[in-house]
Design a protein around this motif. Structure first.
Motif, PDB file in Angstrom:
ATOM      1  N   SER A 152       0.827  -1.217   0.000  1.00  0.00           N
ATOM      2  CA  SER A 152       0.000   0.000   0.000  1.00  0.00           C
ATOM      3  C   SER A 152       0.859   1.264   0.000  1.00  0.00           C
ATOM      4  CB  SER A 152      -0.951  -0.009   1.206  1.00  0.00           C
ATOM      5  OG  SER A 152      -1.859  -1.091   1.112  1.00  0.00           O
ATOM      6  N   ALA A 153       1.698   1.437   1.008  1.00  0.00           N
ATOM      7  CA  ALA A 153       2.512   2.662   1.102  1.00  0.00           C
ATOM      8  C   ALA A 153       3.509   2.790  -0.033  1.00  0.00           C
ATOM      9  CB  ALA A 153       3.249   2.698   2.445  1.00  0.00           C
ATOM     10  N   THR A 154       3.831   1.691  -0.694  1.00  0.00           N
ATOM     11  CA  THR A 154       4.811   1.724  -1.778  1.00  0.00           C
ATOM     12  C   THR A 154       4.444   2.737  -2.854  1.00  0.00           C
ATOM     13  OG1 THR A 154       5.969   0.329  -3.373  1.00  0.00           O
ATOM     14  CG2 THR A 154       3.672  -0.192  -2.998  1.00  0.00           C
ATOM     15  N   HIS A 155       3.147   2.910  -3.117  1.00  0.00           N
ATOM     16  CA  HIS A 155       2.727   3.886  -4.124  1.00  0.00           C
ATOM     17  C   HIS A 155       3.022   5.313  -3.669  1.00  0.00           C
ATOM     18  CE1 HIS A 155       0.886   1.480  -7.239  1.00  0.00           C
ATOM     19  NE2 HIS A 155       0.235   0.772  -6.338  1.00  0.00           N
ATOM     20  N   GLU A 156       2.744   5.613  -2.401  1.00  0.00           N
ATOM     21  CA  GLU A 156       3.064   6.952  -1.906  1.00  0.00           C
ATOM     22  C   GLU A 156       4.568   7.194  -1.894  1.00  0.00           C
ATOM     23  OE1 GLU A 156      -1.012   6.745  -1.277  1.00  0.00           O
ATOM     24  OE2 GLU A 156       0.358   5.342  -0.297  1.00  0.00           O
ATOM     25  N   ILE A 157       5.340   6.172  -1.559  1.00  0.00           N
ATOM     26  CA  ILE A 157       6.795   6.318  -1.546  1.00  0.00           C
ATOM     27  C   ILE A 157       7.292   6.741  -2.924  1.00  0.00           C
ATOM     28  CG2 ILE A 157       8.983   5.085  -1.271  1.00  0.00           C
ATOM     29  CD1 ILE A 157       7.470   3.298   0.825  1.00  0.00           C
ATOM     30  N   ASP A 158       6.796   6.062  -3.955  1.00  0.00           N
ATOM     31  CA  ASP A 158       7.243   6.415  -5.303  1.00  0.00           C
ATOM     32  C   ASP A 158       6.729   7.786  -5.724  1.00  0.00           C
ATOM     33  OD1 ASP A 158       8.471   5.655  -7.970  1.00  0.00           O
ATOM     34  OD2 ASP A 158       6.413   6.123  -8.554  1.00  0.00           O
ATOM     35  N   ILE A 159       5.477   8.090  -5.427  1.00  0.00           N
ATOM     36  CA  ILE A 159       4.919   9.346  -5.924  1.00  0.00           C
ATOM     37  C   ILE A 159       5.539  10.538  -5.212  1.00  0.00           C
ATOM     38  CG2 ILE A 159       2.903   9.821  -4.456  1.00  0.00           C
ATOM     39  CD1 ILE A 159       2.965   9.712  -8.322  1.00  0.00           C
ATOM     40  N   ILE A 160       5.980  10.386  -3.976  1.00  0.00           N
ATOM     41  CA  ILE A 160       6.696  11.460  -3.272  1.00  0.00           C
ATOM     42  C   ILE A 160       7.987  11.792  -4.016  1.00  0.00           C
ATOM     43  CG2 ILE A 160       8.037  11.982  -1.182  1.00  0.00           C
ATOM     44  CD1 ILE A 160       5.844  10.288   0.328  1.00  0.00           C
ATOM     45  N   ARG A 161       8.730  10.748  -4.395  1.00  0.00           N
ATOM     46  CA  ARG A 161       9.981  10.963  -5.141  1.00  0.00           C
ATOM     47  C   ARG A 161       9.700  11.606  -6.496  1.00  0.00           C
ATOM     48  NH1 ARG A 161      12.336   6.736  -6.907  1.00  0.00           N
ATOM     49  NH2 ARG A 161      14.446   7.615  -6.881  1.00  0.00           N
ATOM     50  N   TYR A 162       8.617  11.189  -7.141  1.00  0.00           N
ATOM     51  CA  TYR A 162       8.229  11.745  -8.442  1.00  0.00           C
ATOM     52  C   TYR A 162       7.844  13.224  -8.316  1.00  0.00           C
ATOM     53  CZ  TYR A 162       5.023  12.584 -12.413  1.00  0.00           C
ATOM     54  OH  TYR A 162       4.363  13.111 -13.494  1.00  0.00           O
ATOM     55  N   LEU A 163       7.033  13.538  -7.318  1.00  0.00           N
ATOM     56  CA  LEU A 163       6.559  14.912  -7.164  1.00  0.00           C
ATOM     57  C   LEU A 163       7.686  15.861  -6.784  1.00  0.00           C
ATOM     58  CD1 LEU A 163       3.173  14.385  -5.251  1.00  0.00           C
ATOM     59  CD2 LEU A 163       3.459  15.039  -7.656  1.00  0.00           C
ATOM     60  N   LEU A 164       8.547  15.439  -5.881  1.00  0.00           N
ATOM     61  CA  LEU A 164       9.554  16.339  -5.312  1.00  0.00           C
ATOM     62  C   LEU A 164      10.928  16.205  -5.974  1.00  0.00           C
ATOM     63  CD1 LEU A 164       8.669  15.957  -1.518  1.00  0.00           C
ATOM     64  CD2 LEU A 164       7.938  17.764  -3.097  1.00  0.00           C
ATOM     65  N   ASN A 165      11.119  15.157  -6.746  1.00  0.00           N
ATOM     66  CA  ASN A 165      12.414  14.920  -7.392  1.00  0.00           C
ATOM     67  C   ASN A 165      13.543  14.852  -6.370  1.00  0.00           C
ATOM     68  OD1 ASN A 165      13.966  14.416  -9.707  1.00  0.00           O
ATOM     69  ND2 ASN A 165      14.609  16.554  -9.851  1.00  0.00           N
ATOM     70  N   GLU A 166      13.277  14.191  -5.268  1.00  0.00           N
ATOM     71  CA  GLU A 166      14.305  13.961  -4.248  1.00  0.00           C
ATOM     72  C   GLU A 166      13.966  12.693  -3.484  1.00  0.00           C
ATOM     73  OE1 GLU A 166      14.383  16.624  -0.813  1.00  0.00           O
ATOM     74  OE2 GLU A 166      12.594  17.609  -1.600  1.00  0.00           O
ATOM     75  N   ASN A 167      14.941  12.192  -2.757  1.00  0.00           N
ATOM     76  CA  ASN A 167      14.779  10.924  -2.071  1.00  0.00           C
ATOM     77  C   ASN A 167      14.252  11.092  -0.652  1.00  0.00           C
ATOM     78  OD1 ASN A 167      15.633   8.947  -4.017  1.00  0.00           O
ATOM     79  ND2 ASN A 167      17.719   9.733  -3.790  1.00  0.00           N
ATOM     80  N   ILE A 168      13.667  10.026  -0.159  1.00  0.00           N
ATOM     81  CA  ILE A 168      13.247   9.923   1.240  1.00  0.00           C
ATOM     82  C   ILE A 168      14.449   9.454   2.058  1.00  0.00           C
ATOM     83  CG2 ILE A 168      11.807   8.575   2.826  1.00  0.00           C
ATOM     84  CD1 ILE A 168       9.718   8.481   0.485  1.00  0.00           C
ATOM     85  N   VAL A 169      14.689  10.115   3.197  1.00  0.00           N
ATOM     86  CA  VAL A 169      15.868   9.777   4.003  1.00  0.00           C
ATOM     87  C   VAL A 169      15.522   9.127   5.340  1.00  0.00           C
ATOM     88  CG1 VAL A 169      17.300  11.540   2.913  1.00  0.00           C
ATOM     89  CG2 VAL A 169      15.999  12.128   4.970  1.00  0.00           C
ATOM     90  N   SER A 170      14.236   9.179   5.739  1.00  0.00           N
ATOM     91  CA  SER A 170      13.860   8.509   6.983  1.00  0.00           C
ATOM     92  C   SER A 170      12.381   8.135   6.958  1.00  0.00           C
ATOM     93  CB  SER A 170      14.145   9.389   8.207  1.00  0.00           C
ATOM     94  OG  SER A 170      13.264  10.494   8.258  1.00  0.00           O
TER      95      SER A 170
END
Length: 336
Positions: free
Chosen positions: A171-189
């Motif tokens: 489920s959360a995997t979609h939000e994880i990817d779309i966050i990176r797509y929207l912001l063009n940066e990685n999640i660090v925590s």
């Protein structure tokens, strides 16, 4: 010349894609299907007038197949993807790329060795008109500096086979990817919070809802509500909080009704309904790249690998409730 598609996995999403190839997609046709359930493969093959296979590698290597479309369960993705790479055939793979980051890294290494992108990953939200409009608003600067994002991922219900870990990995995997797509940066925590109260509709082995807190490289904080037994519908929300203004997905319904009982809008009941346009667009994109003789583009194996790294950190947090850092290796030049 029509691209000959071999489709693996005849569950809910596989059958949805079969109908899509028949009714929507141009320039391609499904010529072969594969499932370990022989009866299911035979029934679908008969209905669609295609060849049935029971072994994925045999289908992948068949001369009746130009490209491989993987809709099977995550644990078998790695073997099927590598078999397609070895056969030199382009691959569309539904998410997740693989269940773990270590397995995803093997996919990366094989694709880098091949020297070109061979895979498009099924993060369909990148093709959704609403998310694309959000990205345009962010990239255009009209929102100002982005500070917060509020997300919600709600399902009407999930089957008994749905595990607590799947709330992160599926489920959360979609939000994880779309966050990176929207912001063009990685999640660090990542931190996963378990509210004290849970819905009475959740099976005993589930904590539902959950709240996942992400932070990106620049310090943007994202909260993601995962409520997989919300009862009323399939409801995906995203609100981006900028310094100057706020942008959010709307309900994206074709019509609203007014009657004696009040105003009403239809609420989607599944991902296939809510993201029908996005699914159509991602599959047509895959076919168009093959038809034009181009290497794959769109969501990549690297995107799947990074999402798997974030999910691994999320699963660790699910177990201990602590914040876990996400360490991402240097990105290979192939994916830049």
């Amino acid at each position: 010349m029509s691209v000959k598609i071999g489709l693996i996995g005849l569950g809910m999403i596989g059958r949805d894609h079969l109908k899509r190839f028949r009714n929507v997609i141009s320039g391609a046709e499904v010529t072969a299907v594969c499932d370990i359930n022989h009866a299911a493969a035979d029934a679908v093959a008969s209905e669609y007038g295609v060849t049935a296979f029971y072994d994925a590698e045999e289908m992948i290597n068949s001369e009746t197949v130009d490209a491989v479309f993987i809709c099977s369960i995550g644990p078998v993705h790695k073997a099927q993807i590598l078999a397609a790479f070895n056969a030199g055939k382009p691959v569309f793979c539904e998410k997740p790329l693989t269940p773990t980051a270590d397995e995803s890294r093997e996919i990366i290494d094989a694709e880098v060795k091949a020297g070109k992108r061979l895979l498009q990953l099924g993060f369909m939200r990148r093709f959704d008109p609403g998310y694309q409009a959000l990205k345009q608003a962010i990239d255009g600067g009209e929102l100002g500096d982005i500070m917060l994002i509020h997300c919600a991922h709600r399902n009407p219900s999930v089957p008994e086979s749905y595990t607590l870990e799947m709330a992160v990995n599926d489920s959360a995997t979609h939000e994880i990817d779309i966050i990176r797509y929207l912001l063009n940066e990685n999640i660090v925590s990542v931190r996963v919070d378990k509210p004290r109260k849970k819905t009475s509709r959740a099976l005993p082995h589930l904590q539902d809802p959950l709240i996942v807190i992400f932070e990106t490289e620049s310090g943007v904080r994202i909260d993601d509500e995962l409520f997989v037994n919300c009862h009323y519908g399939y409801d995906i929300r995203c609100e981006v909080i900028g310094e100057n203004s706020i942008a959010a997905l709307n309900e994206q319904q074709l019509i609203a009704t007014r009657s004696l009982t009040g105003n009403a809008q239809h609420i989607a009941q599944s991902c296939m309904e809510r993201f029908a346009t996005a699914y159509d667009r991602e599959v047509q994109h895959f076919v168009n790249r093959i038809s034009a003789g181009l290497e794959m583009s769109g969501p990549s194996s690297w995107d799947g690998y990074v999402v798997a790294l974030v999910c691994d950190a999320g699963l660790a947090s699910l177990n201990d409730g602590e914040k876990h850092d996400v360490v991402i290796p240097q990105q290979p030049a192939l994916y830049r």
